[in-house]
Design a protein around this motif. Structure first.
Motif, PDB file in Angstrom:
ATOM      1  N   GLU A 226      -1.248  -1.555  -3.104  1.00 29.18           N
ATOM      2  CA  GLU A 226      -0.873  -2.573  -2.121  1.00 29.18           C
ATOM      3  C   GLU A 226      -2.103  -3.049  -1.339  1.00 29.18           C
ATOM      4  O   GLU A 226      -2.287  -4.249  -1.122  1.00 29.18           O
ATOM      5  CB  GLU A 226       0.174  -2.027  -1.153  1.00 29.18           C
ATOM      6  CG  GLU A 226       0.613  -3.034  -0.113  1.00 29.18           C
ATOM      7  CD  GLU A 226       1.640  -2.479   0.859  1.00 29.18           C
ATOM      8  OE1 GLU A 226       1.992  -3.215   1.793  1.00 29.18           O
ATOM      9  OE2 GLU A 226       2.084  -1.320   0.701  1.00 29.18           O
TER      10      GLU A 226
ATOM     11  N   GLU B 141      -0.663   6.260  -4.602  1.00 28.99           N
ATOM     12  CA  GLU B 141      -0.961   5.177  -5.540  1.00 28.99           C
ATOM     13  C   GLU B 141      -0.397   3.858  -5.041  1.00 28.99           C
ATOM     14  O   GLU B 141      -1.061   2.823  -5.115  1.00 28.99           O
ATOM     15  CB  GLU B 141      -0.415   5.491  -6.933  1.00 28.99           C
ATOM     16  CG  GLU B 141      -0.756   4.429  -7.952  1.00 28.99           C
ATOM     17  CD  GLU B 141      -0.297   4.784  -9.361  1.00 28.99           C
ATOM     18  OE1 GLU B 141      -0.718   4.073 -10.289  1.00 28.99           O
ATOM     19  OE2 GLU B 141       0.457   5.753  -9.531  1.00 28.99           O
ATOM     20  N   SER B 142       0.818   3.880  -4.509  1.00 31.27           N
ATOM     21  CA  SER B 142       1.429   2.629  -4.031  1.00 31.27           C
ATOM     22  C   SER B 142       0.659   2.046  -2.850  1.00 31.27           C
ATOM     23  O   SER B 142       0.463   0.831  -2.769  1.00 31.27           O
ATOM     24  CB  SER B 142       2.896   2.838  -3.671  1.00 31.27           C
ATOM     25  OG  SER B 142       3.041   3.774  -2.623  1.00 31.27           O
TER      26      SER B 142
END
Length: 79
Positions: free
Chosen positions: A64, A59-60
């Motif tokens: 990003e 998810e990060s």
């Protein structure tokens, strides 16, 4: 140049013998073939290009990447 866009899998189903997913690209929903990524599940983020999921992302990483695309103007937000 081709660009794969991160999206979130919202549902998984079979169509014509292929494993498919409904993918959310910030409110725009598209179908993608996930046949090459047997480990993905609902809620996962994937990179999609030309209707095929190419890679799974955390998810990060997905968030990003989406933010960077917005910053360079390569991704138009649709509301």
């Amino acid at each position: 140049m081709c660009l794969g866009i991160p999206g979130k899998i919202v549902s998984i189903y079979h169509q014509a013998g292929l494993r498919m997913a409904k993918v959310d690209f910030g409110g725009v929903f598209r179908e993608a073939c996930i046949e090459t990524l047997p480990e993905v599940k609902e809620g996962d983020y994937v990179i999609v290009h030309a209707g095929f999921a190419l890679n799974r992302l955390s998810e990060s990483e997905a968030l990003e990447t989406l933010q960077l695309l917005r910053e360079i103007g390569a991704l138009n937000e649709e509301s």
